[in-house]
Motif scaffolding. Structure first.
Motif, mmCIF file in Angstrom:
data_model
loop_
_atom_site.group_PDB
_atom_site.id
_atom_site.type_symbol
_atom_site.label_atom_id
_atom_site.label_comp_id
_atom_site.label_asym_id
_atom_site.label_seq_id
_atom_site.Cartn_x
_atom_site.Cartn_y
_atom_site.Cartn_z
ATOM 1 N N GLU A 169 -1.141 -10.032 -8.151
ATOM 2 C CA GLU A 169 -2.503 -9.687 -7.421
ATOM 3 C C GLU A 169 -2.698 -10.951 -6.717
ATOM 4 O OE1 GLU A 169 -7.189 -8.075 -7.731
ATOM 5 O OE2 GLU A 169 -5.714 -7.848 -9.621
ATOM 6 N N PHE A 170 -2.531 -11.607 -5.721
ATOM 7 C CA PHE A 170 -2.749 -12.964 -5.219
ATOM 8 C C PHE A 170 -3.470 -12.998 -3.934
ATOM 9 C CE2 PHE A 170 1.331 -11.673 -3.269
ATOM 10 C CZ PHE A 170 1.296 -12.397 -1.932
ATOM 11 N N SER A 171 -3.723 -13.958 -3.285
ATOM 12 C CA SER A 171 -4.223 -14.259 -1.890
ATOM 13 C C SER A 171 -3.735 -15.413 -1.331
ATOM 14 C CB SER A 171 -6.037 -13.739 -2.009
ATOM 15 O OG SER A 171 -6.389 -14.907 -2.872
ATOM 16 N N PHE A 172 -3.621 -15.210 -0.056
ATOM 17 C CA PHE A 172 -3.361 -16.537 0.898
ATOM 18 C C PHE A 172 -4.579 -17.696 0.775
ATOM 19 C CE2 PHE A 172 -0.150 -13.672 2.144
ATOM 20 C CZ PHE A 172 1.275 -14.503 2.173
ATOM 21 N N LEU A 173 -4.446 -18.822 0.358
ATOM 22 C CA LEU A 173 -5.507 -19.647 0.160
ATOM 23 C C LEU A 173 -6.190 -19.803 1.743
ATOM 24 C CD1 LEU A 173 -4.242 -22.436 -1.889
ATOM 25 C CD2 LEU A 173 -5.836 -20.645 -2.454
ATOM 26 N N ILE A 190 -2.195 -17.019 20.850
ATOM 27 C CA ILE A 190 -2.340 -16.706 19.272
ATOM 28 C C ILE A 190 -3.680 -17.356 19.018
ATOM 29 C CG2 ILE A 190 -1.376 -16.858 17.073
ATOM 30 C CD1 ILE A 190 1.464 -17.100 18.107
ATOM 31 N N ALA A 191 -4.628 -16.394 18.418
ATOM 32 C CA ALA A 191 -6.124 -16.828 18.066
ATOM 33 C C ALA A 191 -6.108 -16.386 16.599
ATOM 34 C CB ALA A 191 -6.917 -16.182 18.921
ATOM 35 N N PRO A 192 -7.053 -17.117 15.805
ATOM 36 C CA PRO A 192 -7.258 -16.696 14.305
ATOM 37 C C PRO A 192 -7.714 -14.950 14.467
ATOM 38 C CG PRO A 192 -8.639 -18.500 15.122
ATOM 39 C CD PRO A 192 -8.184 -18.112 16.307
ATOM 40 N N GLY A 193 -7.104 -14.502 13.362
ATOM 41 C CA GLY A 193 -7.093 -13.097 13.391
ATOM 42 C C GLY A 193 -6.061 -12.313 14.086
ATOM 43 N N LEU A 201 -2.352 -10.214 2.986
ATOM 44 C CA LEU A 201 -2.077 -10.446 4.554
ATOM 45 C C LEU A 201 -3.551 -9.564 5.155
ATOM 46 C CD1 LEU A 201 1.679 -10.053 5.178
ATOM 47 C CD2 LEU A 201 0.209 -12.263 5.201
ATOM 48 N N GLN A 202 -3.741 -8.477 4.557
ATOM 49 C CA GLN A 202 -4.838 -7.919 5.244
ATOM 50 C C GLN A 202 -6.360 -8.630 4.869
ATOM 51 O OE1 GLN A 202 -4.947 -4.204 3.054
ATOM 52 N NE2 GLN A 202 -3.648 -3.058 4.569
ATOM 53 N N ASP A 203 -6.190 -9.400 4.010
ATOM 54 C CA ASP A 203 -7.506 -10.161 3.651
ATOM 55 C C ASP A 203 -7.444 -11.734 4.362
ATOM 56 O OD1 ASP A 203 -8.481 -7.929 2.197
ATOM 57 O OD2 ASP A 203 -7.720 -8.895 0.392
ATOM 58 N N PHE A 204 -6.356 -12.115 4.884
ATOM 59 C CA PHE A 204 -6.028 -13.366 5.300
ATOM 60 C C PHE A 204 -6.761 -13.411 6.768
ATOM 61 C CE2 PHE A 204 -2.894 -16.355 7.292
ATOM 62 C CZ PHE A 204 -3.408 -17.571 6.553
ATOM 63 N N ARG A 259 8.672 -0.835 7.285
ATOM 64 C CA ARG A 259 7.359 -0.233 8.220
ATOM 65 C C ARG A 259 6.164 -0.319 7.575
ATOM 66 N NH1 ARG A 259 11.710 4.405 9.533
ATOM 67 N NH2 ARG A 259 12.174 3.439 7.558
ATOM 68 N N HIS A 260 5.980 0.149 6.175
ATOM 69 C CA HIS A 260 4.919 0.059 5.340
ATOM 70 C C HIS A 260 3.962 -1.262 5.608
ATOM 71 C CE1 HIS A 260 1.905 1.230 2.289
ATOM 72 N NE2 HIS A 260 2.091 0.051 1.680
ATOM 73 N N LEU A 261 4.787 -2.361 5.557
ATOM 74 C CA LEU A 261 4.015 -3.461 5.648
ATOM 75 C C LEU A 261 3.686 -3.614 6.926
ATOM 76 C CD1 LEU A 261 3.443 -6.447 4.423
ATOM 77 C CD2 LEU A 261 5.503 -6.969 5.434
ATOM 78 N N LEU A 262 4.318 -3.225 8.076
ATOM 79 C CA LEU A 262 4.081 -3.565 9.449
ATOM 80 C C LEU A 262 2.706 -2.485 9.732
ATOM 81 C CD1 LEU A 262 7.338 -3.395 11.247
ATOM 82 C CD2 LEU A 262 6.256 -5.300 10.662
ATOM 83 N N ARG A 263 2.869 -1.497 9.074
ATOM 84 C CA ARG A 263 1.457 -0.611 9.435
ATOM 85 C C ARG A 263 0.368 -1.196 8.705
ATOM 86 N NH1 ARG A 263 3.919 4.298 11.477
ATOM 87 N NH2 ARG A 263 5.976 4.847 11.035
ATOM 88 N N ALA A 264 0.491 -1.774 7.683
ATOM 89 C CA ALA A 264 -0.474 -2.136 6.890
ATOM 90 C C ALA A 264 -1.210 -3.435 7.727
ATOM 91 C CB ALA A 264 -0.134 -2.348 5.454
ATOM 92 N N VAL A 265 -0.364 -4.184 8.207
ATOM 93 C CA VAL A 265 -0.807 -5.457 8.682
ATOM 94 C C VAL A 265 -0.938 -5.608 10.066
ATOM 95 C CG1 VAL A 265 0.003 -7.972 8.724
ATOM 96 C CG2 VAL A 265 0.473 -6.691 6.757
#
Length: 637
Positions: A299-303, A335-338, A477-480, A491-497
């Motif tokens: 359970e991690f997050s990108f800084l 390419i912009a933030p978000g 990645l969703q929270d980054f 594809r699960h990762l692609l759909r989620a992100v």
């Protein structure tokens, strides 16, 4: 039918699976899932006969033809397509038998073998091998390249193609989507859906499992349990079981607490002592229910980045390539933030080249690149796993890569950070050389995250990662809050992100108007068109090859007839010579004086020579008759 009865399996002193019993029926497609290290690969090794049960038994019909993907591939000069065709062992054995029958000039045997060869699809085998190679991303030019010319990842694909070439009853696959791009994954899942045999497969791609299997074997804490349905159905069933288990656990804990309270209150009282002892014995006999838990330890997050300038990176009409070869041209991106951008495209189209261009690792051939002053790029690619220092520990890597930030942090803070990526205890001090591919991938992700990038470039980050780590990555990645550009076959990762899809095709990059299902349809259409072209080319090639074969056979026939005629002529010449010598001896024997006393030695010599010549003449006449019959048969055919 595969039967596992009270099966227990160890690796060393560690018990992986205990008393597992389940049955897999012919034609079922089964996914094997569970945390890394739970025994999934050991279960496949058992079915291959490489391991024996420590208790219980495993049974499978002896006549089953089994195929699996080899772990290694020797770098030889054999061509790719010939290597893949070796996967059909019966085909190769029949080809060898045909060659022996031809050498023996056994026409009857040849007829039988050619009929068998046709029945097994031998005349279409090369075309079948070419389709497998093409589906796994190889070009037509690759078919005749030597194995030694391919890199490690491409050799893995060759081993997959060889396994699929086998006309098997049972197919065992261990993480077949590793080293494949999205196109090859889409092709492989379609192939596996149509596979008529029994499939057992370890995979960490939930969408791939959903589309290919109809049963799941889940291994957890030494228990192997089988579920009906695909991976999503398994998750639903398991969630219900865990909820029920948690309820039962809490109820049991209340009961245990109540009984222990009674024991503590009345153990010292003589009138209650027997009841207290009875409750203690009941507690000892009670089968304890484990608390429900989730497999994932991650359970991690990108800084968060220090700064988020707007825009981060602008690419204006850039072209890029290698040497004088242009791979991509007229690329423009903002390419912009978000930003959440996924790159799609067929193998070799240039997705990784575009990622290297964004990372600044390739010098553009033309166009303009504008970077924000505070741009900080975090780049994850497979080659970075190979660049880890094998003698350094995860902690040493973090201290070196983390720079001033790591220098200011305490060792405990650094260890806490690594712990979120699955490195805890003494593991943070161990050299990374012996680490698995998944552990190395997790370490590189940790190092990238610690640098607090505001533009994150991820090129196939899920290779070697298990399902739980992939899910943790998707959530992170969703929270980054910064920008993400992603290439992945998951594809699960692609759909989620991903919010935006960019198609890299024919040297260009354009926005793809559709979703991943639309892309799969686009890819399938292109694939069908190319397969038709391959079939036409193969048909033309086969036609040309058939003409060449006929010419070779006609030449061989002429050579064979010429050889027979030459042999017959030589035998006739030898017979004439022997007959002449024999006539001379018979003339000498007709002289009266040869039978007088003084002529006796000469007589004996002539009689001996006559006997020898007659024997030689008989042998040569027999050989002449045999060769004449061969010539007559060959001429008639």
């Amino acid at each position: 039918m595969l039967t596992f009865s009270s099966l227990s399996l160890r690796r060393g002193t560690r018990l992986l699976i205990k008393e597992a019993s389940f049955t897999i029926y012919r034609g079922e497609k089964v996914g094997i899932v569970g945390k890394n290290g739970t025994g999934k690969s050991s279960l496949l090794s058992l079915m291959l006969g490489e391991l024996q049960p420590d208790a219980g038994s495993f049974d499978r019909p002896s006549q089953l033809v089994l195929a699996h993907v080899a772990q290694e591939l020797e770098a030889t000069g054999q061509s790719a397509i010939e290597f893949v065709m070796d996967g059909d062992e019966e085909l190769r054995a029949t080809e060898q038998a045909i060659a022996r029958a031809e050498a023996a000039d056994d026409g009857i045997r040849l007829g039988e073998l050619h009929a068998r060869y046709a029945a097994m699809g031998g005349y279409d085998a090369r075309s079948r091998a070419a389709r497998l190679l093409h589906g796994l991303g190889f070009s037509s030019e690759d078919e005749n390249r030597a194995i030694r010319a391919f890199s490690g990842g491409w050799r893995v694909r060759l081993n997959v193609a060889k396994a699929l070439m086998c006309r098997s009853d049972l197919l065992l696959l261990d993480e077949p989507t590793n080293h494949l791009d999205l196109d090859a994954v889409i092709w492989l899942e379609d192939w596996l859906r149509n596979y008529p045999g029994t499939l057992l497969m370890i995979a960490h791609d939930r969408e791939f499992l959903d589309r290919t299997v109809n049963r799941i074997v889940h291994i957890e804490q030494g228990t192997a349990r089988i579920y009906t349905g695909n991976y999503s159905k398994f998750e639903e069933q398991r969630a219900e079981q865990l909820a029920q288990q948690q309820t039962m656990f809490e109820r049991q804990q209340r009961e245990i607490k109540h009984m222990m309270g009674f024991v503590e209150r009345f153990r010292a009282q003589a009138t209650k002592a027997r009841q207290a002892q009875s409750r203690l014995k009941a507690l000892e006999r009670m089968e304890r229910i484990a608390p429900a838990h989730v497999d994932s330890e991650f359970e991690f997050s990108f800084l968060p980045p220090d700064k988020l300038p707007q825009p981060l990176l602008t690419i204006d009409d850039q072209s890029v390539g290698y040497g004088e070869r242009t791979v991509l041209k007229s690329i423009s991106m903002n390419i912009a933030p978000g930003s959440r951008i996924a790159l799609l495209g067929r193998n070799g189209a240039g997705k990784s080249t575009l990622m290297k261009m964004l990372a600044g690792e390739l010098t553009p051939l033309s166009g303009k690149r504008t970077e924000a002053r505070d741009l900080r790029i975090g780049y994850f690619a497979q080659h970075q796993l190979e660049q880890l220092s094998i003698e350094e520990s995860p902690l040493a890597h973090l201290k070196r890569v983390g720079g001033a930030t790591a220098a200011r942090a305490t060792e405990q803070e650094l260890r806490n950070f690594l712990g979120k990526f699955g490195f805890s205890g003494d593991r943070v001090f161990e050299p990374v050389g012996p680490f698995s591919g998944g552990e190395k991938a997790r370490l590189v992700l940790a190092l990238v995250s610690y640098q607090r990038p505001n533009l994150l470039l991820l090129d196939e980050p899920t290779n070697h990662l298990d399902l739980e780590m992939r899910q943790a990555l998707a959530v992170a990645l969703q929270d980054f809050e910064a920008a993400v550009v992603l290439v992945s076959h998951d594809r699960h990762l692609l759909r989620a992100v991903a919010d935006d899809l960019l198609l890299v095709d024919q040297g260009r990059a354009r926005v793809f108007d559709g979703d991943l299902d639309d892309y799969a349809r686009w890819f399938t259409t292109r694939e069908q068109q190319e397969e038709q072209e391959i079939a036409r080319d193969t048909s033309v090639e086969n036609s040309a090859e058939q003409k060449k074969q006929r010419k070779r056979e006609e030449a061989e026939q002429r050579n064979r007839l010429s050889g027979l005629r030459s042999q017959i002529a030589r035998l006739e010449k030898d017979m004439t010579k022997l007959q002449t010598e024999l006539s001379a001896i018979e003339s000498a024997l007709a002289e009266p004086e040869i039978y007088q006393e003084q002529g006796k030695p000469r007589l004996l010599q002539l009689l001996d020579s006559q006997k020898t010549l007659k024997r030689k003449l008989d042998d040569i006449e027999s050989a002449w008759l045999e060769e004449s019959e061969k010539l007559e048969k060959a001429t008639a055919s």
